[in-house]
Design a protein around this motif. Structure first.
Motif, PDB file in Angstrom:
ATOM      1  N   PHE A 346       2.765   3.556  -6.065  1.00  0.00           N
ATOM      2  CA  PHE A 346       2.081   3.682  -7.560  1.00  0.00           C
ATOM      3  C   PHE A 346       2.841   4.714  -8.324  1.00  0.00           C
ATOM      4  O   PHE A 346       3.256   4.560  -9.358  1.00  0.00           O
ATOM      5  CB  PHE A 346       0.695   4.152  -7.390  1.00  0.00           C
ATOM      6  CG  PHE A 346      -0.170   3.371  -6.566  1.00  0.00           C
ATOM      7  CD1 PHE A 346      -0.029   1.896  -6.556  1.00  0.00           C
ATOM      8  CD2 PHE A 346      -1.095   3.711  -5.791  1.00  0.00           C
ATOM      9  CE1 PHE A 346      -0.951   1.004  -5.809  1.00  0.00           C
ATOM     10  CE2 PHE A 346      -2.167   3.049  -5.035  1.00  0.00           C
ATOM     11  CZ  PHE A 346      -1.873   1.576  -4.956  1.00  0.00           C
ATOM     12  N   GLN A 347       3.369   5.721  -7.728  1.00  0.00           N
ATOM     13  CA  GLN A 347       3.977   6.627  -8.649  1.00  0.00           C
ATOM     14  C   GLN A 347       5.390   6.346  -9.063  1.00  0.00           C
ATOM     15  O   GLN A 347       5.880   6.704 -10.311  1.00  0.00           O
ATOM     16  CB  GLN A 347       4.179   8.028  -7.763  1.00  0.00           C
ATOM     17  CG  GLN A 347       2.874   8.714  -7.434  1.00  0.00           C
ATOM     18  CD  GLN A 347       3.121   9.881  -6.713  1.00  0.00           C
ATOM     19  OE1 GLN A 347       3.650  10.988  -6.857  1.00  0.00           O
ATOM     20  NE2 GLN A 347       2.587   9.918  -5.283  1.00  0.00           N
ATOM     21  N   ILE A 348       6.231   5.608  -8.176  1.00  0.00           N
ATOM     22  CA  ILE A 348       7.419   5.193  -8.695  1.00  0.00           C
ATOM     23  C   ILE A 348       7.551   3.937  -9.435  1.00  0.00           C
ATOM     24  O   ILE A 348       8.072   3.830 -10.685  1.00  0.00           O
ATOM     25  CB  ILE A 348       8.339   4.839  -7.546  1.00  0.00           C
ATOM     26  CG1 ILE A 348       8.652   6.026  -6.517  1.00  0.00           C
ATOM     27  CG2 ILE A 348       9.712   4.104  -7.670  1.00  0.00           C
ATOM     28  CD1 ILE A 348       9.466   7.171  -7.274  1.00  0.00           C
ATOM     29  N   VAL A 349       6.812   2.847  -9.059  1.00  0.00           N
ATOM     30  CA  VAL A 349       6.773   1.459  -9.611  1.00  0.00           C
ATOM     31  C   VAL A 349       6.100   1.670 -10.838  1.00  0.00           C
ATOM     32  O   VAL A 349       6.282   0.967 -12.097  1.00  0.00           O
ATOM     33  CB  VAL A 349       6.377   0.418  -8.666  1.00  0.00           C
ATOM     34  CG1 VAL A 349       6.154  -0.883  -9.343  1.00  0.00           C
ATOM     35  CG2 VAL A 349       7.239   0.255  -7.427  1.00  0.00           C
ATOM     36  N   PHE A 350       4.754   2.181 -10.911  1.00  0.00           N
ATOM     37  CA  PHE A 350       3.941   1.937 -12.134  1.00  0.00           C
ATOM     38  C   PHE A 350       3.934   3.441 -12.693  1.00  0.00           C
ATOM     39  O   PHE A 350       3.135   3.581 -13.724  1.00  0.00           O
ATOM     40  CB  PHE A 350       2.557   1.686 -11.560  1.00  0.00           C
ATOM     41  CG  PHE A 350       2.518   0.310 -10.821  1.00  0.00           C
ATOM     42  CD1 PHE A 350       2.878  -0.956 -11.480  1.00  0.00           C
ATOM     43  CD2 PHE A 350       2.290   0.336  -9.375  1.00  0.00           C
ATOM     44  CE1 PHE A 350       2.586  -2.082 -10.921  1.00  0.00           C
ATOM     45  CE2 PHE A 350       2.425  -1.103  -9.075  1.00  0.00           C
ATOM     46  CZ  PHE A 350       2.582  -2.325  -9.718  1.00  0.00           C
ATOM     47  N   GLN A 351       4.762   4.459 -12.246  1.00  0.00           N
ATOM     48  CA  GLN A 351       4.870   5.751 -12.955  1.00  0.00           C
ATOM     49  C   GLN A 351       3.494   6.416 -13.150  1.00  0.00           C
ATOM     50  O   GLN A 351       3.413   7.120 -14.140  1.00  0.00           O
ATOM     51  CB  GLN A 351       5.503   5.502 -14.236  1.00  0.00           C
ATOM     52  CG  GLN A 351       6.919   4.889 -13.983  1.00  0.00           C
ATOM     53  CD  GLN A 351       7.620   4.611 -15.722  1.00  0.00           C
ATOM     54  OE1 GLN A 351       6.951   4.103 -16.536  1.00  0.00           O
ATOM     55  NE2 GLN A 351       8.691   5.266 -15.618  1.00  0.00           N
ATOM     56  N   ALA A 355      -1.783  12.462  -8.799  1.00  0.00           N
ATOM     57  CA  ALA A 355      -3.440  12.451  -8.901  1.00  0.00           C
ATOM     58  C   ALA A 355      -4.029  11.063  -9.270  1.00  0.00           C
ATOM     59  O   ALA A 355      -4.921  10.428  -8.638  1.00  0.00           O
ATOM     60  CB  ALA A 355      -4.252  13.434 -10.007  1.00  0.00           C
ATOM     61  N   ARG A 356      -3.431  10.376 -10.308  1.00  0.00           N
ATOM     62  CA  ARG A 356      -3.604   9.052 -10.620  1.00  0.00           C
ATOM     63  C   ARG A 356      -3.300   8.046  -9.363  1.00  0.00           C
ATOM     64  O   ARG A 356      -4.012   7.148  -9.007  1.00  0.00           O
ATOM     65  CB  ARG A 356      -3.021   8.485 -11.665  1.00  0.00           C
ATOM     66  CG  ARG A 356      -3.411   7.004 -12.297  1.00  0.00           C
ATOM     67  CD  ARG A 356      -2.821   6.597 -13.779  1.00  0.00           C
ATOM     68  NE  ARG A 356      -3.306   5.494 -14.083  1.00  0.00           N
ATOM     69  CZ  ARG A 356      -4.381   5.199 -14.714  1.00  0.00           C
ATOM     70  NH1 ARG A 356      -5.140   6.284 -15.027  1.00  0.00           N
ATOM     71  NH2 ARG A 356      -4.764   3.854 -15.047  1.00  0.00           N
ATOM     72  N   ALA A 357      -2.259   8.429  -8.769  1.00  0.00           N
ATOM     73  CA  ALA A 357      -2.010   7.332  -7.342  1.00  0.00           C
ATOM     74  C   ALA A 357      -3.113   7.681  -6.389  1.00  0.00           C
ATOM     75  O   ALA A 357      -3.497   6.642  -5.629  1.00  0.00           O
ATOM     76  CB  ALA A 357      -0.555   7.984  -7.012  1.00  0.00           C
ATOM     77  N   ALA A 499       8.184  11.351  -4.978  1.00  0.00           N
ATOM     78  CA  ALA A 499       8.202  10.478  -6.206  1.00  0.00           C
ATOM     79  C   ALA A 499       8.566  11.195  -7.348  1.00  0.00           C
ATOM     80  O   ALA A 499       8.922  10.484  -8.413  1.00  0.00           O
ATOM     81  CB  ALA A 499       7.096   9.534  -6.322  1.00  0.00           C
ATOM     82  N   GLN A 500       8.107  12.475  -7.603  1.00  0.00           N
ATOM     83  CA  GLN A 500       8.472  13.197  -8.720  1.00  0.00           C
ATOM     84  C   GLN A 500       9.854  13.467  -9.058  1.00  0.00           C
ATOM     85  O   GLN A 500      10.087  13.643 -10.153  1.00  0.00           O
ATOM     86  CB  GLN A 500       7.567  14.568  -8.572  1.00  0.00           C
ATOM     87  CG  GLN A 500       6.379  14.283  -8.350  1.00  0.00           C
ATOM     88  CD  GLN A 500       5.678  15.946  -7.963  1.00  0.00           C
ATOM     89  OE1 GLN A 500       6.343  16.641  -7.221  1.00  0.00           O
ATOM     90  NE2 GLN A 500       4.527  16.077  -8.513  1.00  0.00           N
ATOM     91  N   THR A 501      10.771  13.092  -8.225  1.00  0.00           N
ATOM     92  CA  THR A 501      12.273  13.016  -8.599  1.00  0.00           C
ATOM     93  C   THR A 501      12.549  12.261  -9.692  1.00  0.00           C
ATOM     94  O   THR A 501      13.528  12.363 -10.215  1.00  0.00           O
ATOM     95  CB  THR A 501      12.974  12.949  -7.336  1.00  0.00           C
ATOM     96  OG1 THR A 501      12.648  13.955  -6.198  1.00  0.00           O
ATOM     97  CG2 THR A 501      14.427  13.406  -7.146  1.00  0.00           C
ATOM     98  N   LEU A 502      11.659  11.019  -9.741  1.00  0.00           N
ATOM     99  CA  LEU A 502      12.057  10.039 -10.655  1.00  0.00           C
ATOM    100  C   LEU A 502      12.243  10.678 -12.102  1.00  0.00           C
ATOM    101  O   LEU A 502      13.029  10.246 -13.029  1.00  0.00           O
ATOM    102  CB  LEU A 502      10.921   8.965 -10.569  1.00  0.00           C
ATOM    103  CG  LEU A 502      11.230   7.787 -11.682  1.00  0.00           C
ATOM    104  CD1 LEU A 502      12.442   6.910 -10.969  1.00  0.00           C
ATOM    105  CD2 LEU A 502       9.854   6.817 -11.644  1.00  0.00           C
ATOM    106  N   ALA A 503      11.494  11.742 -12.430  1.00  0.00           N
ATOM    107  CA  ALA A 503      11.587  12.298 -13.952  1.00  0.00           C
ATOM    108  C   ALA A 503      12.982  12.864 -14.141  1.00  0.00           C
ATOM    109  O   ALA A 503      13.302  12.996 -15.063  1.00  0.00           O
ATOM    110  CB  ALA A 503      10.587  13.383 -13.866  1.00  0.00           C
ATOM    111  N   PHE A 504      13.703  13.143 -12.931  1.00  0.00           N
ATOM    112  CA  PHE A 504      15.078  13.816 -13.073  1.00  0.00           C
ATOM    113  C   PHE A 504      16.166  12.757 -13.231  1.00  0.00           C
ATOM    114  O   PHE A 504      17.297  13.187 -13.375  1.00  0.00           O
ATOM    115  CB  PHE A 504      15.537  14.818 -12.168  1.00  0.00           C
ATOM    116  CG  PHE A 504      14.236  15.850 -12.093  1.00  0.00           C
ATOM    117  CD1 PHE A 504      14.248  16.905 -12.995  1.00  0.00           C
ATOM    118  CD2 PHE A 504      13.256  15.814 -11.163  1.00  0.00           C
ATOM    119  CE1 PHE A 504      13.147  17.829 -12.775  1.00  0.00           C
ATOM    120  CE2 PHE A 504      12.234  16.827 -10.938  1.00  0.00           C
ATOM    121  CZ  PHE A 504      12.394  17.793 -11.716  1.00  0.00           C
TER     122      PHE A 504
END
Length: 570
Positions: A346-351, A355-357, A499-504
């Motif tokens: 959810f975090q990577i594919v749908f950003q 918490a939302r995931a 998954a938070q690494t995607l922001a970088f």
């Protein structure tokens, strides 16, 4: 002739059961069964403390996932950050059966209280750790306490409540375990987003202290025995307790678990699967497991011995018990793996945010208690054989995971029909998780129930560890193949850690990463689907000409008389 014999046995059983006291009679007569004399308020207090123990220990195994980035930013040492998770899993998994067996010798209350104290002390130590190495070491000791709290909750419940209430309470603790697995990533994300990752661990100190006080003063010291019973653990001398410990068995079961979990956590990530390190770990683990089985068998050849084997031969050699253990393995594999990979998906594919995931995952985890209730209704009220309940559970799991393999669209946003897939598989997980707990008294003899429950938990957690490792390797290989040249190896490892690494990552590469993760998710669900089918086939080991029914557990536990008990004696 065989039919006549079965008819004679059945008639004899019915005559014997007619002479047995009813449950209400036992409840009014404290001398009949010490488990049923606990007053209602005390019972509720004990159950509450057990639920808190289960909640805290399970939460700690998933809460760290969404906080790894915050921790590594503060303590550095990204190259060993995965060991924050691995060290906890090593000891958490390794001590499940060992501590359950030790509680037979030193008492349920003593072992549980010791585990809670260890968990509290090393949770505080984790919260004040100043280096990555300190945190990893403290997490390992925290896992000993967490694993003990987890397994002792499942050991105590069957001995605590009357058979008519067993299904309800088993469903309750299964639901608590599922809920805490869900809330872990949410709590980890919320706390780490505020920059105070230490409270992920310090949170356990006040809650664990309350749990310890409630449990210590609510549970009778000799539980599940009477204080006057000479065989009660509290009434044995220390020398007698020490002589009962199977030191060789403890060493073998701890070594086999540690080696296996290390291999599956590091294989394909830190080392190739065909490397000498991983192959050596796997060979040594298999050798220790074989040695443990042979050591348990050796006790059957001894006429007298003060020791009690950690893994009794009757558990390994009984086809029904082995089938139950495999059900625990494959159910844990699917459930724990889905709890880990779905929020990442959810975090990577749908950003989604962490918490939302977590909230999206509610579609699966909230129906787990419903599945648990359905399993209790089928086993306890409808007297359905456990085999049929497990087959139904796996049918839902296979359907839900099979449907999830067709989710491929990324650009259109989150597909709402995926909620339906989660509900389907979650219902199946709930059925199997609760039924495995409720069927334990059918599979294990009363004197082996504690170690049987511990072994079931160990199989469940090992299955989850193996499932997560398999999916991590699938994801790692697919990312390396598809994103080679686009992302550095360090960036890929960072994505796998959090998954938070995607922001970088630069915006022009994010879509390629999302597409790759979506493709990997389909492959992961295909693997879970195939292994769930293997679990359904393993359930067939429990096929019997005369199935075992939950209805007969009450008589077997309290008088040694009943359909199952007489058939075994025959």
């Amino acid at each position: 002739m065989e039919q006549k014999l079965d008819s004679d046995v059945t008639d004899a059983i019915e005559d014997a059961e007619a002479q047995l006291p009813t449950e209400s009679a036992i409840l009014s007569d404290p001398n009949q069964d010490p488990r049923f004399i606990i007053q209602r308020k005390r019972l509720y207090t004990i159950v509450l403390s057990l639920c808190l123990c289960l909640f805290l220990s399970t939460l700690e195994s998933t809460v760290i996932g969404t906080a790894l980035v915050a921790i590594t930013n503060d303590l550095q040492g990204f190259n060993i950050s995965s060991w924050i998770v691995t060290s906890y899993l090593l000891t958490y998994t390794g001590f499940l059966t060992a501590l359950a067996k030790l509680s037979d010798t030193f008492g349920r209350r003593n072992v549980m209280c010791l585990c809670i104290i260890i968990f509290i002390i090393f949770s505080i130590a984790c919260g004040v750790a100043e280096t990555m190495l300190q945190l990893i070491v403290f997490r390992a000791f925290q896992g000993i306490g967490g694993g003990g709290m987890y397994t002792m909750a499942f050991v105590i419940i069957p001995e605590l409540v009357p058979p008519s209430k067993y299904a309800a309470y088993s469903g309750l603790i299964a639901g608590v375990a599922a809920l805490s697995s869900l809330l872990g990533p949410i709590f980890g994300g919320i706390i780490s987003n505020r920059g105070n990752w230490e409270w992920i661990f310090l949170f356990n100190a006040p809650n664990g202290t309350v749990t310890l006080i409630l449990f210590y003063f609510a549970l009778p010291p000799a539980f599940p025995y009477n204080m006057e019973d000479a065989n009660a653990p509290v009434n044995l001398h220390l020398a007698q307790k020490v002589r009962r410990i199977d030191y060789v068995g403890l060493l073998l079961i701890l070594a086999s678990s540690f080696l296996l979990v290390t291999a599956i956590q590091e294989g394909g990530i830190a080392y190739p699967w065909d490397s000498g390190v991983i192959l050596s770990l796997l060979i040594l683990s298999i050798s220790c497991t074989a040695g443990l089985v042979c050591w348990g068998w050796s006790f059957t050849r001894r006429s007298t011995t003060a020791q009690e084997p950690v893994l009794p031969w009757t558990i390994v050699s009984d086809r029904y018990a082995l089938g139950l253990l495999l059900v625990c393995f494959f159910t844990g594999l699917g459930f724990i793996t889905c709890v880990i990979i779905l929020p990442q998906h959810f975090q990577i594919v749908f950003q989604d945010s962490p918490a939302r995931a977590g909230f999206r995952l509610l579609a699966m985890t909230l129906v787990v208690p419903l599945g648990s209730g359905a399993a209790g209704l089928a086993l306890q009220n409808l007297h359905t054989p456990a085999l049929y309940v497990f087959l139904t559970g796996f049918a839902f799991i296979i359907l839900g995971t099979g449907l999830s393999t067709v989710v491929k669209n990324v650009a259109d946003g989150f597909p709402t029909h995926e909620y339906g897939f989660q509900v389907t598989m979650g219902f199946g997980f709930g059925i199997n998780l609760a039924a495995a707990v409720m069927a334990a008294p059918l599979a294990f003899r009363p004197q082996h129930l504690a170690v049987g429950m511990g072994t079931s938990n160990q199989f469940r957690v090992l299955g989850g560890s193996i499932g997560v490792a398999i999916c991590a390797n699938i994801l790692n290989d697919h990312l390396a193949n598809r994103l080679r040249g686009l992302l550095s190896p360090d960036q890929i490892r960072a994505l796998l850690a959090s998954a938070q690494t995607l922001a970088f990552i630069s915006p022009d590469l994010r879509q390629a990463v999302r597409d790759t993760f979506a493709e990997s998710f389909v492959m992961q669900m295909q693997v879970i689907l195939g292994l769930s089918c293997a679990g359904l086939l393993a359930t067939l080991l429990m096929i019997e000409r005369q199935p075992r029914y939950q209805h007969y557990v009450f008589n077997r536990q309290n008088r040694g008389i009943g359909r199952y008990g007489m058939l075994l004696d025959r």
